[in-house]
Design a protein around this motif. Structure first.
Motif, PDB file in Angstrom:
ATOM      1  N   UNK A 179       0.286  -0.890  -0.104  1.00 41.09           N
ATOM      2  CA  UNK A 179      -0.358   0.232   0.058  1.00 41.09           C
ATOM      3  C   UNK A 179       1.058   1.642  -0.046  1.00 41.09           C
ATOM      4  N   UNK A 180       1.877   0.989   1.572  1.00 28.50           N
ATOM      5  CA  UNK A 180       2.945   2.289   1.126  1.00 28.50           C
ATOM      6  C   UNK A 180       3.969   2.269   2.446  1.00 28.50           C
ATOM      7  N   UNK A 181       5.015   2.600   1.679  1.00 27.61           N
ATOM      8  CA  UNK A 181       6.176   2.379   2.466  1.00 27.61           C
ATOM      9  C   UNK A 181       5.771   2.860   4.314  1.00 27.61           C
ATOM     10  N   UNK A 182       4.847   4.187   4.268  1.00 24.73           N
ATOM     11  CA  UNK A 182       4.520   4.194   5.791  1.00 24.73           C
ATOM     12  C   UNK A 182       3.457   2.589   6.241  1.00 24.73           C
ATOM     13  N   UNK A 183       2.546   2.093   5.792  1.00 22.35           N
ATOM     14  CA  UNK A 183       1.430   1.346   6.027  1.00 22.35           C
ATOM     15  C   UNK A 183       2.675   0.074   6.429  1.00 22.35           C
TER      16      UNK A 183
END
Length: 757
Positions: free
Chosen positions: A496-500
């Motif tokens: 989904x994203x690097x943060x996720x």
């Protein structure tokens, strides 16, 4: 002229029978089995065969082209005729590179054994040849080619023809002078020793002689101390130099008298320069030299895409041979694309295409047999799973029964891991990568929620489109609990994203990206991709739009720390040259430890701003291209033509390091062209840089023809006078073709000042 190889082997009974010749069946399929007459030539280095029926078409192949011989029904083709011919009659000749195997059926078991053992002996002999023997054999091969009337002598006309074949455009008067000088018997022809004398005069290495004389007081020999001076001053060998020099003299000096004096003649000096110790590739990087106890995510892992394919993705041939070749090339992550097959047996092929199909159990059997022949470190099976639950259960059963204890089916200590295990801890083991029901924690004791739902297939092969939209359209399929339980350290999850990922993903969860998606993430500002790859595994694979099985540039993905940069191993080109170059080091084990600045989750390394990296220390690389030796012609070149070689040096690395420089071309000389041209590079991140030497035949009207290449990590380069032993387009050796270069690497004291400017 007698081959040096043949002189040693003349008494071998198997070879004598092979030289008599045999009629055997050449098999291409169950319905294509034709008789051919096979014969080992007198040079003991060439197999010649022709049609038994017509007797017209003749073919040859060299012993040096053969990688191995497999006994019995060890190919799909021979397995298909197992009911017709017993295994004792059958064997397979496996060639280096991408050349198709040769499947043969002998008339008797004794005849088969004769050829199998004879070929094995010849292969072993070729493998153990030193540089001098390789050169002697090469001379002998040319003599045999040029001796048209097979009388063991060469007149001047034959010598002139030979020079053209050898890429030499020589003044006729000069050639005749050399010919007369070598013709000691004054017979008007050259025989064995006379031809060797002619060849030595032809190949006198003046550039090497000059270096030798610079260090030799009497210009005839290098004393031990003079050789030590050369090793220290030019080769930058500083450890136990005197002991090292004594060892080199003992191994490479042909004269016993010189050996006793601890001295080196010009012949011994040249032997050393052409040896492994004189190669550009550091001998200290040949064995495993890196720390193998770090977590898996700290390594670049040699990875293959569509491993089952031998050709393109639309109509190519699927074969277990694809797995065998990849594993023998050091690959540690193979792809298994599974679909429901007839009779309840899963099959492997490229779905929705015309590629042929192979049984899943045959693939796993081949992987089991060849997984650890080149490297003992773990093999990752990347499952691209399209099967029903029933056939997934069958897959799980095959995996367990065929792989047995090699298959990782639980964490190594039975506990929830806090970090991924190391290659050392997983030595001799196989890991499954794929979708999993629930969490690893659940399979180690706790019940799972929603146990039967999940997307089976993770790859999105239709190009660069929004993957989330495609994912939402995909139907949810049931996963087999038995297969799911075999997924331990490589659970595939959507990205989904690097943060996720940082907040939610476990270290045993990983994502796969098409090259397009990966490139988008590489272009994102900052260094989040590098940090992500410091604690999680990532696999990148070619887009499905590459129907010709071409490859993308893997360097872009290595620059951000992606571990499994999957390539089509069946397709030759610069991309596979880079892959071979990176994994040439560290015992060819398929695992390369990432630089320290890529292994910390809080690293500040950004490939677009390398100057900000902690410990940043750029270097200057100077390569003087001195000469080339015995360059081959391009296969498509016109008869009688002679190449016009040029040398290009290419640097691959972080964006600022990408560079290419080339020499001028030398007209009509592929035999011993001389350049003495210096190419200068500045390299900001040496730890990620690869250096590729390319030789081409210059053509002013069309594209240059490829002649040879050699790629290696910058960190594996040795300074001083070095030979670069060239490889073919397929990455196989083409001895004795080489470049002779002088290397100097210096630290750049002031990083702010650009020394290239």
């Amino acid at each position: 002229m007698t081959s040096p190889c043949c002189a040693r082997l003349q008494q071998d009974e198997n070879l004598q029978l092979m030289q008599t010749g045999s009629v055997m069946r050449k098999v291409k399929s169950r319905n294509w089995k034709k008789q051919r007459y096979f014969k080992l030539q007198e040079d003991c280095m060439t197999i010649w065969y022709k049609s038994k029926k017509t007797g017209n078409t003749k073919s040859t192949f060299s012993i040096s082209d053969i990688e191995t011989v497999r006994e019995g029904h060890q190919s799909e083709i021979l397995q298909s005729i197992a009911d017709e011919f017993e295994p004792a009659l059958c064997f397979t000749i496996v060639f280096y590179g991408r050349r198709a195997n040769l499947d043969l059926v002998a008339s008797t078991a004794e005849e088969a054994q004769c050829w199998i053992h004879g070929l094995e002996k010849l292969i072993e002999t070729v493998r153990n040849m030193d540089q001098k023997e390789i050169l002697d054999q090469w001379i002998c091969d040319w003599f045999i080619k040029a001796d048209k009337n097979r009388d063991g002598r060469m007149n001047f006309k034959e010598v002139q023809d030979l020079l053209k074949m050898m890429n030499v455009d020589m003044n006729e008067h000069h050639a005749y002078r050399l010919f007369q000088m070598a013709d000691k018997s004054e017979s008007g022809t050259l025989e064995d020793d006379e031809f060797v004398l002619f060849y030595k005069a032809l190949t006198q290495r003046d550039e090497v002689l000059k270096i030798f004389q610079d260090f030799s007081k009497d210009c005839k020999k290098l004393t031990l101390l003079e050789f030590v001076d050369f090793l220290r001053q030019e080769q930058l060998e500083v450890d136990n130099t005197e002991e090292f020099a004594m060892d080199l003299i003992a191994r490479y000096e042909p004269s016993e008298t010189a050996k006793k004096l601890h001295a080196l003649s010009i012949d011994g000096f040249l032997n050393y320069l052409c040896s492994a110790e004189g190669s550009i590739f550091s001998v200290s990087h040949v064995p495993i030299y890196q720390d193998m106890t770090q977590p898996l995510c700290h390594y670049f892992i040699s990875s293959s895409h569509n491993t089952y394919l031998m050709e393109d993705q639309l109509r190519g041939h699927s074969s277990v041979e694809g797995y065998i070749r990849a594993l023998k090339r050091g690959c540690r992550c193979v792809e298994v694309d599974t679909w429901d097959g007839p009779n309840g047996e899963p099959i492997v092929y490229h779905g929705h295409t015309f590629t042929s199909k192979i049984l899943f159990k045959d693939v796993i059997s081949a992987i089991n047999k060849y997984a650890f022949r080149v490297s003992e470190y773990p093999v990752i099976l990347s499952l691209e799973n399209h099967c029903s639950v029933e056939q997934q259960d069958t897959m799980a059963q095959h995996l367990k029964s065929i792989l047995g204890g090699k298959l990782v089916t639980s964490t190594l200590d039975g506990r929830i891991p806090v970090q991924l295990p190391s290659p050392e801890e997983l030595r001799g083991r196989m890991i499954l990568k794929g979708k999993k029901i629930g969490r690893l924690e659940d399979s180690l004791g706790e019940p799972s929620e929603d146990p039967y739902m999940g997307e089976i297939s993770e790859e999105e092969d239709s190009g660069d489109v929004d993957e989330d939209k495609k994912r939402s359209k995909k139907s949810k399929d049931r996963l087999s609990e038995e297969l799911s339980d075999c997924i331990i350290y490589c659970k595939s999850v959507p990205f989904e994203s690097f943060k996720h990922s940082k907040i939610h993903n476990k270290m045993y969860e990983m994502s796969s990206f098409t090259e397009y998606k990966a490139r988008k993430l590489v272009r994102e500002p900052g260094n989040e991709f590098v940090r992500h790859n410091a604690c999680q595994l990532t696999r990148v694979y070619p887009t499905g739009l590459r129907t010709d099985s071409s490859n993308y540039n893997p360097q872009d993905m290595w620059n951000v720390g992606c571990q499994m940069v999957a390539l089509n191993f069946q397709t030759a080109g610069v991309e596979m040259d880079l892959n071979d170059g990176l994994f040439r080091q560290n015992g060819h084990c398929g695992y390369i430890l990432k630089p320290l600045f890529m292994r910390h989750v809080d690293t500040n390394f950004n490939p677009d701003q390398p100057q900000d990296t902690e410990g940043y220390s750029p270097v200057s690389l100077s390569i003087q291209v001195i000469s080339a030796q015995q360059l081959p012609k391009d296969q498509n070149s016109k008869e009688g033509s002679i190449i016009d070689p040029l040398v290009r040096v290419e640097i691959f690395g972080v964006p600022i390091d990408q560079a290419k420089l080339e020499t001028k071309y030398i007209e009509n000389n592929g035999f011993n062209p001389i350049w003495y041209e210096t190419l200068q590079f500045k390299i900001h991140i040496p730890e990620l840089a690869l250096v590729r030497f390319v030789v081409e035949d210059y053509d002013k009207t069309t594209r240059n023809d490829f002649i040879g290449q050699y790629t290696l990590p910058f960190k594996s380069i040795k300074s001083g006078y070095r030979h670069v032993h060239l490889l073919s387009k397929d990455g196989t050796k083409i001895p004795p073709a080489s470049l002779f270069v002088y290397i100097r690497i210096t630290d750049i004291a002031d990083p702010v000042q650009d020394l290239d400017g």
